[in-house]
Design a protein around this motif. Sequence first.
Motif, PDB file in Angstrom:
ATOM      1  N   LEU A   4      42.920  11.944  65.248  1.00 46.78           N
ATOM      2  CA  LEU A   4      43.776  10.934  64.361  1.00 46.78           C
ATOM      3  C   LEU A   4      42.729   9.812  64.159  1.00 46.78           C
ATOM      4  N   HIS A  20      52.195   4.066  68.371  1.00 44.87           N
ATOM      5  CA  HIS A  20      51.336   4.843  69.189  1.00 44.87           C
ATOM      6  C   HIS A  20      52.134   4.788  70.699  1.00 44.87           C
ATOM      7  N   ILE A  35      44.014  11.350  70.461  1.00 46.84           N
ATOM      8  CA  ILE A  35      44.944  12.239  69.874  1.00 46.84           C
ATOM      9  C   ILE A  35      44.000  13.251  69.033  1.00 46.84           C
ATOM     10  N   GLN A  65      53.236  13.703  75.258  1.00 46.61           N
ATOM     11  CA  GLN A  65      52.370  13.206  74.396  1.00 46.61           C
ATOM     12  C   GLN A  65      52.415  14.250  73.000  1.00 46.61           C
ATOM     13  N   HIS A 123      55.750  13.076  71.276  1.00 37.78           N
ATOM     14  CA  HIS A 123      55.578  11.904  70.733  1.00 37.78           C
ATOM     15  C   HIS A 123      55.041  12.010  69.252  1.00 37.78           C
ATOM     16  N   TYR A 124      53.859  12.500  69.438  1.00 37.92           N
ATOM     17  CA  TYR A 124      52.594  12.476  68.312  1.00 37.92           C
ATOM     18  C   TYR A 124      52.816  13.596  67.095  1.00 37.92           C
ATOM     19  N   ARG A 183      55.187  12.741  64.190  1.00 35.53           N
ATOM     20  CA  ARG A 183      54.872  11.406  63.537  1.00 35.53           C
ATOM     21  C   ARG A 183      53.497  11.863  62.674  1.00 35.53           C
ATOM     22  N   LEU A 184      52.761  12.867  63.028  1.00 36.55           N
ATOM     23  CA  LEU A 184      51.701  13.352  62.317  1.00 36.55           C
ATOM     24  C   LEU A 184      51.972  14.337  61.270  1.00 36.55           C
TER      25      LEU A 184
END
Length: 218
Positions: free
Chosen positions: A70, A78, A86, A201, A204-205, A208-209
């Motif tokens: 990232l 975040h 990340i 993690q 969550h990510y 969003r990515l």
Amino acid sequence: MSYRPYFSALDELKAELENNPLLEVYKSQLQYGPGSEVVKILLSDWEIEAPEEVINFYGEVGKASFEWQLKENAFIDHQKAENLLITGHIELLSLDQSLLGFNPSKGWKDVVWFEDMNEEDLAFYQSIRPFDFFFPDSGKMACFRVANGKITEKLFLFGDEIGLQEMDIGVKEYVELLVQTRGMLSWQEAWLFKGGKNQKQIKHYLPRLFNEVNLEGF
């Protein structure tokens, strides 16, 4: 050219990573395999038997290597955590590297096994063959075992801290999960052990990515 599901899935992942503006992509390599018939000949020459999934995979994919991170200035929501990195690592070794080692004259000596091990440990560790050597600095890999000249159908997760853990999945499901998680670091532990910071993690990510994220099983 016949349809290659393994290669196609990894090729789509390659394009997705390279075209994602939120990521720095440090490595993005994918090579065709020689075909399943050639793989069968190689395995015969080495006097090793392999499951059909393994033969089909290496028939399609010579090797694949991806590394992403990232961007520092990426504007996303975040998690609150210290020293959060990340990143994603995928290192699907070629068939000859997996079975014979980076240096065929040494095999996996001084990487997976060491001469000063006791006899029982030595025999055990000499049976390990990396499949996805995604974090070599800490010895983390998804691996086969070769016992009595046969490659195991199921993969194992191996690392300095966690030892050897059976994943109870073969190559097909592993590659599906790999693509599903984009190779995000520690996805294997998040999937195998459930719960904990690795799972949080990833949940969550990843959404969003990336677009079209499927976290079923996590």
